[in-house]
Design an enzyme around this catalytic site. Structure first.
Site, PDB file in Angstrom:
ATOM      1  N   ALA A 185       0.446  -1.491   0.109  1.00 45.42           N
ATOM      2  CA  ALA A 185      -0.070  -0.104  -0.104  1.00 45.42           C
ATOM      3  C   ALA A 185       0.943   1.028   0.043  1.00 45.42           C
ATOM      4  CB  ALA A 185      -0.863  -0.316   1.440  1.00 45.42           C
ATOM      5  N   GLY A 232       0.352  -5.896  -0.090  1.00 42.79           N
ATOM      6  CA  GLY A 232       0.012  -5.267  -0.328  1.00 42.79           C
ATOM      7  C   GLY A 232       0.249  -6.470  -2.141  1.00 42.79           C
ATOM      8  N   GLU A 261      -0.314  -9.793  -1.967  1.00 48.16           N
ATOM      9  CA  GLU A 261      -2.081 -10.505  -1.463  1.00 48.16           C
ATOM     10  C   GLU A 261      -2.587 -10.097  -2.263  1.00 48.16           C
ATOM     11  OE1 GLU A 261      -2.215  -7.202   1.125  1.00 48.16           O
ATOM     12  OE2 GLU A 261      -2.977  -8.515   2.585  1.00 48.16           O
ATOM     13  N   GLU A 273       4.007  -5.094   7.005  1.00 49.87           N
ATOM     14  CA  GLU A 273       2.746  -4.421   8.066  1.00 49.87           C
ATOM     15  C   GLU A 273       3.322  -4.014   9.190  1.00 49.87           C
ATOM     16  OE1 GLU A 273       1.869  -7.109   5.131  1.00 49.87           O
ATOM     17  OE2 GLU A 273       0.024  -6.089   4.180  1.00 49.87           O
TER      18      GLU A 273
HETATM   19  N1  COA Z   1       4.196   3.272  -0.364  1.00 48.32           N
HETATM   20  C1  COA Z   1       4.762   4.277  -0.840  1.00 48.32           C
HETATM   21  N2  COA Z   1       6.031   4.732  -1.163  1.00 48.32           N
HETATM   22  C2  COA Z   1       6.889   3.823  -0.777  1.00 48.32           C
HETATM   23  C3  COA Z   1       6.357   2.649  -1.014  1.00 48.32           C
HETATM   24  C4  COA Z   1       5.254   2.330  -0.185  1.00 48.32           C
HETATM   25  N3  COA Z   1       4.839   0.869   0.074  1.00 48.32           N
HETATM   26  N4  COA Z   1       7.258   1.639  -1.371  1.00 48.32           N
HETATM   27  C5  COA Z   1       8.339   1.960  -1.878  1.00 48.32           C
HETATM   28  N5  COA Z   1       8.228   3.335  -1.881  1.00 48.32           N
HETATM   29  C6  COA Z   1       8.859   4.654  -1.951  1.00 48.32           C
HETATM   30  C7  COA Z   1      10.360   5.094  -1.203  1.00 48.32           C
HETATM   31  O1  COA Z   1       9.151   6.001  -0.450  1.00 48.32           O
HETATM   32  C8  COA Z   1      11.488   6.103  -2.547  1.00 48.32           C
HETATM   33  O2  COA Z   1      10.423   7.038  -2.818  1.00 48.32           O
HETATM   34  P1  COA Z   1      11.870   8.216  -2.725  1.00 48.32           P
HETATM   35  O3  COA Z   1      12.925   8.105  -3.518  1.00 48.32           O
HETATM   36  O4  COA Z   1      10.929   9.351  -2.931  1.00 48.32           O
HETATM   37  O5  COA Z   1      12.651   8.368  -1.498  1.00 48.32           O
HETATM   38  C9  COA Z   1      11.005   4.990  -3.176  1.00 48.32           C
HETATM   39  O6  COA Z   1       9.583   4.259  -3.403  1.00 48.32           O
HETATM   40  C10 COA Z   1      12.098   3.894  -3.477  1.00 48.32           C
HETATM   41  O7  COA Z   1      11.655   3.508  -2.864  1.00 48.32           O
HETATM   42  P2  COA Z   1      12.990   2.683  -1.523  1.00 48.32           P
HETATM   43  O8  COA Z   1      12.493   2.612  -0.505  1.00 48.32           O
HETATM   44  O9  COA Z   1      14.010   4.405  -1.790  1.00 48.32           O
HETATM   45  O10 COA Z   1      14.274   1.552  -2.345  1.00 48.32           O
HETATM   46  P3  COA Z   1      14.564   0.826  -1.201  1.00 48.32           P
HETATM   47  O11 COA Z   1      15.400  -0.812  -2.397  1.00 48.32           O
HETATM   48  O12 COA Z   1      15.592   1.441  -0.189  1.00 48.32           O
HETATM   49  O13 COA Z   1      13.892  -0.563  -0.273  1.00 48.32           O
HETATM   50  C11 COA Z   1      11.813  -1.414   0.047  1.00 48.32           C
HETATM   51  C12 COA Z   1      13.180  -0.886  -1.145  1.00 48.32           C
HETATM   52  C13 COA Z   1      10.389  -1.814  -0.636  1.00 48.32           C
HETATM   53  C14 COA Z   1      12.131  -2.604   0.613  1.00 48.32           C
HETATM   54  C15 COA Z   1      11.640  -0.130   0.642  1.00 48.32           C
HETATM   55  O14 COA Z   1      10.653   0.887  -0.160  1.00 48.32           O
HETATM   56  C16 COA Z   1      10.356  -0.351   1.623  1.00 48.32           C
HETATM   57  O15 COA Z   1      10.433  -1.299   2.988  1.00 48.32           O
HETATM   58  N6  COA Z   1       8.719  -0.272   1.243  1.00 48.32           N
HETATM   59  C17 COA Z   1       7.069  -0.120   2.209  1.00 48.32           C
HETATM   60  C18 COA Z   1       7.713  -1.916   2.346  1.00 48.32           C
HETATM   61  C19 COA Z   1       6.335  -1.624   2.621  1.00 48.32           C
HETATM   62  O16 COA Z   1       6.166  -2.122   4.307  1.00 48.32           O
HETATM   63  N7  COA Z   1       5.209  -2.476   2.201  1.00 48.32           N
HETATM   64  C20 COA Z   1       3.394  -2.594   2.874  1.00 48.32           C
HETATM   65  C21 COA Z   1       2.922  -1.524   3.171  1.00 48.32           C
HETATM   66  S1  COA Z   1       1.483  -1.496   3.822  1.00 48.32           S
END
Ligand code: COA
Length: 260
Positions: free
Chosen positions: A66, A111, A114, A134
């Site tokens: 999400a 998501g 999912e 989450e």
């Molecule tokens: N929602 C909003 N933005 C997100 C996102 C999410 N679920 N997942 C990644 N992004 C954004 C980051 O904020 C970043 O934005 P920025 O460039 O403006 O800073 C961009 O996508 C790239 O992600 P980044 O975190 O810099 O890449 P990474 O390689 O260091 O890490 C992940 C990748 C997927 C491990 C990490 O982004 C992450 O943990 N995301 C959230 C996953 C999550 O918790 N999902 C469940 C939500 S309920």
């Protein structure tokens, strides 16, 4: 079909729906969830579409969950609308009469996992990563993760992933039975399309009955489920495609299914 956050293409009876917000690793906001539901409804209604492939744009993510930007300041009632929108789109895809295949090209978190789990089959790139993170944010999965994960890989492994929020590799996901096949990243889409083409060539009514029996029989008592299967199997004998499939086998030739 034009969307702000999705790309939808139809070729050779196969629709490919691509989540297209690479700047946030294809994270799902409300608008994307509604567009996705709409795209699945259209694919379901279009007789020209026999199979749907779901994937993510870019080479980093399928869907990274999400969109966390949309969580700030939300009330339980507002977030309920978001979770309902996701559930409704995913159940529509899971129960529609044509197969959906997830081509997981990168992160499938929250998501994202999912969405992949609501597809009928999951193919993954060897670079894909899976997880239900989450809990690390103070919430729990809300688009079916607590339910479909346990059904797919068993309660013990589902609890391991949901309670830890840990990410796992494509190989580990394969060993757990979470994905069907793993390919080198550069082969993922070709292999997915090849498999989709095979499914698209199957008689549509049999495909419909097979999904129906599996989807609705799963939560029934065995005798009721077997009776459901008897009904679904027998209904296939109302089709021209059954006559064609049997005739082609006996005449040692390839069947030509026409969807009747
Ligand atoms: N929602 C909003 N933005 C997100 C996102 C999410 N679920 N997942 C990644 N992004 C954004 C980051 O904020 C970043 O934005 P920025 O460039 O403006 O800073 C961009 O996508 C790239 O992600 P980044 O975190 O810099 O890449 P990474 O390689 O260091 O890490 C992940 C990748 C997927 C491990 C990490 O982004 C992450 O943990 N995301 C959230 C996953 C999550 O918790 N999902 C469940 C939500 S309920």
């Amino acid at each position: 079909m034009e969307y702000k956050n999705l790309l939808v293409e139809v070729e050779n009876n196969i629709a490919t729906v691509t989540f297209n917000r690479p700047q946030v690793l294809n994270a799902m906001n409300m608008e994307t969830a509604l567009e996705f539901g709409n795209a699945i409804q259209k694919c379901k209604a279009d007789d020209n579409v026999r199979v749907v492939i779901i994937t993510g744009s870019g080479d980093r993510a399928f869907v990274a969950g999400a969109d966390i930007n949309e969580f700030k300041g939300k009330s339980p009632r507002e977030i309920m609308k978001f979770t309902e929108a996701g559930h409704s789109a995913l159940r529509l895809m899971e129960t529609m009469e044509k197969p959906a295949i997830a081509a997981v090209n990168g992160y499938a978190l929250g998501g994202g996992l999912e969405i992949a789990m609501a597809c009928d089959v999951r193919f993954a790139s060897d670079k894909a990563r899976f997880g239900q993170p989450e809990i690390t944010l103070g919430l729990i999965p809300g688009w079916g993760g607590t339910q479909r994960l346990a059904r797919l890989i068993g309660m013990g492994r589902a609890k391991e992933l949901v309670l830890s929020g840990e990410q796992i590799t494509a190989q580990r996901a394969y060993e757990m039975g979470l994905v069907n096949r793993v390919f080198p990243a550069e082969q993922l889409m070709d292999e997915t399309r090849k498999f989709a083409q095979r499914l698209a060539g199957m008689p549509p009514f049999s495909t419909k009955m097979a999904k129906y029996a599996i989807n609705y029989g799963y939560d029934m008592a065995l005798d009721s489920a077997n009776n459901l299967e008897i009904q679904c199997m027998s209904q296939c004998f109302s089709t021209k495609d059954l006559e064609e499939g049997v005739a082609a086998f006996l005449e040692k030739r390839k069947p030509n299914f026409v969807g009747k």
